[in-house]
Design an enzyme around this catalytic site. Structure first.
Site, PDB file in Angstrom:
ATOM      1  N   PHE A 239     -21.069  53.971 -38.867  1.00 38.80           N
ATOM      2  CA  PHE A 239     -22.287  53.702 -39.191  1.00 38.80           C
ATOM      3  C   PHE A 239     -22.582  54.087 -40.645  1.00 38.80           C
ATOM      4  O   PHE A 239     -22.401  55.348 -40.902  1.00 38.80           O
ATOM      5  CB  PHE A 239     -23.651  53.996 -38.314  1.00 38.80           C
TER       6      PHE A 239
ATOM      7  N   LYS B  45     -30.306  62.189 -45.519  1.00 40.61           N
ATOM      8  CA  LYS B  45     -31.081  62.898 -44.329  1.00 40.61           C
ATOM      9  C   LYS B  45     -31.503  64.120 -44.641  1.00 40.61           C
ATOM     10  O   LYS B  45     -32.721  64.447 -45.338  1.00 40.61           O
ATOM     11  CB  LYS B  45     -30.278  62.676 -43.222  1.00 40.61           C
TER      12      LYS B  45
ATOM     13  N   ASP C  54     -18.339  60.246 -45.282  1.00 41.66           N
ATOM     14  CA  ASP C  54     -19.945  59.837 -45.222  1.00 41.66           C
ATOM     15  C   ASP C  54     -20.421  61.085 -44.523  1.00 41.66           C
ATOM     16  O   ASP C  54     -20.280  61.282 -43.332  1.00 41.66           O
ATOM     17  CB  ASP C  54     -20.033  58.588 -44.494  1.00 41.66           C
TER      18      ASP C  54
END
Length: 388
Positions: A122, A236, A207
């Site tokens: 993702f 995040k 990532d």
């Protein structure tokens, strides 16, 4: 009736207050938050150090254009490069934006277009990062995807050896696939990935949107393995709840993004940088990271002991305080029961219960959560068995 698009499967809860690991909803119910805003509030809610820093900045200046110098950006960039193998940083607002920047940088640097990613990955929901993501469910209804992305099985060396070639700009991966099921990369696979990238003049993008900023007990998760990515993406936990993202690249890529090549209106604004700087002062501290690792080991051992007799438990996968409990049955029925019992948790695919507690969680809070989770899982497992 609502004035909002119905694009989120919202829970019937509105959180209005938070302190550390605890949150309170609009009805006054208290929860232990093992979502951390999906891995965002790594230092817990309203951490006093971050609150103090951002409150001070709030009364100075909120926003300046990136046409101006920013010592705050420099300060955060210095920390991010010091605690990684990077040499230059681009600031944006989210993980998807950081990944878009990484893809653009790789294509511009190499002059090539193909990017290899992996199934169950993702990387975001923009058109580029949606195409990069190895999950069909995020692509339904949006028509033909960008054709320059190839998705391979995760941890499959043979598949990568067959696909990587002179047209490949980058290999992009998560060392732990968060949304895809808390799937952890085989260390040998990662070493081969890097070696193949070097052999074919291909950039390696890692990532770290969910795994970074101390989540796994290191500044970035790739540091648990013997690899050196060319580009790292972060978001995040970087601002502990304040929207900010970053793309970190090796120094040799510095010249690729010259004036006008890429940009972000709000990226690196003073409030975001203040929140990020305050967060990193704590999250990158070596003693703090050792505590994260110790608490992760403690949680794993306790869960393993409490759930040893649950027959449909397949595996407990974890690194630091990033946990995935895989079951043979779908875990969707567990989540509302856990909420009723005062625990907020997540799924990662249909069969994985994902736990992302704040890194500041206490042993006492872990014990309380473990008791509730174990009782809920055992009861639900027993009920499911009796229905078969």
């Amino acid at each position: 009736m609502t004035y909002l698009f119905n694009n989120y499967g919202r829970w019937d809860i509105e959180l209005v207050e938070g302190k550390g690991t605890k949150v309170i909803d609009s009805k006054g119910k208290e929860f232990i938050d093992f979502t951390s805003g999906i891995g965002v509030c790594n230092l817990g809610h309203c951490h006093p150090h971050v609150v103090e820093a951002t409150t001070t900045q709030f009364n100075k200046i909120w926003h300046t254009s990136n046409l101006f110098e920013s010592s705050l950006q420099e300060k955060v960039a210095e920390k991010l490069t010091k605690y990684s193998n990077g040499g230059a940083v681009f600031f944006c607002n989210s993980g998807a934006e950081a990944n878009e920047a990484a893809i653009k940088l790789a294509r511009k640097h190499t002059g090539k277009s193909k990017v290899i990613t992996f199934m169950k990955s993702f990387h975001g929901r923009t058109f580029g990062t949606m195409a990069a993501t190895g999950q069909d469910k995020v692509k339904v209804g949006f028509g033909k995807m960008l054709e320059t992305f190839v998705h391979l099985p995760y941890n499959d060396i043979d598949a990568l050896e067959k696909e990587i070639d002179e047209n490949t700009a980058a290999v992009m991966l998560e060392v732990i696939q968060g949304e895809g099921g808390v799937n952890i990369a085989d260390p040998a696979f990662l070493v081969v990935v890097e070696n193949l990238c070097r052999q074919h003049n291909v950039l390696l993008i890692v990532d770290e949107v969910q795994t970074g900023i101390g989540r796994t007990g290191a500044p970035f998760a790739y540091q648990h393995y013997h690899i050196s990515p060319d580009i790292i993406t972060s978001a995040k936990g970087l601002g502990n709840g304040f929207p900010t993202g970053a793309m970190i690249a090796k120094k040799e890529l510095y010249e690729v993004f010259g004036p006008g090549s890429h940009g972000s209106t709000f990226g690196g604004n003073p409030l975001a940088m203040t929140a990020a700087n305050a967060t990193l002062e704590i999250a990158f501290d070596n003693e703090f990271l050792k505590e994260v690792e110790a608490k992760g080991n403690y949680l794993y051992k306790r869960l393993l002991d409490e759930l040893k007799d649950v027959s449909d438990l397949v595996a407990i996968r974890y690194k630091g305080l990033m946990f995935g409990l895989e079951f043979t049955e779908e875990i969707a029925p567990l989540l509302p029961i856990l909420r009723e019992q005062g625990i907020l948790a997540l799924s990662a695919g249909p069969n994985v219960l994902r736990l992302l507690p704040p890194l500041t969680v206490s042993i006492e809070e872990l014990d309380s959560a473990i008791e509730i989770i174990a009782k809920t899982v055992i009861t639900n497992s027993t009920a499911s068995s009796s229905q078969k």
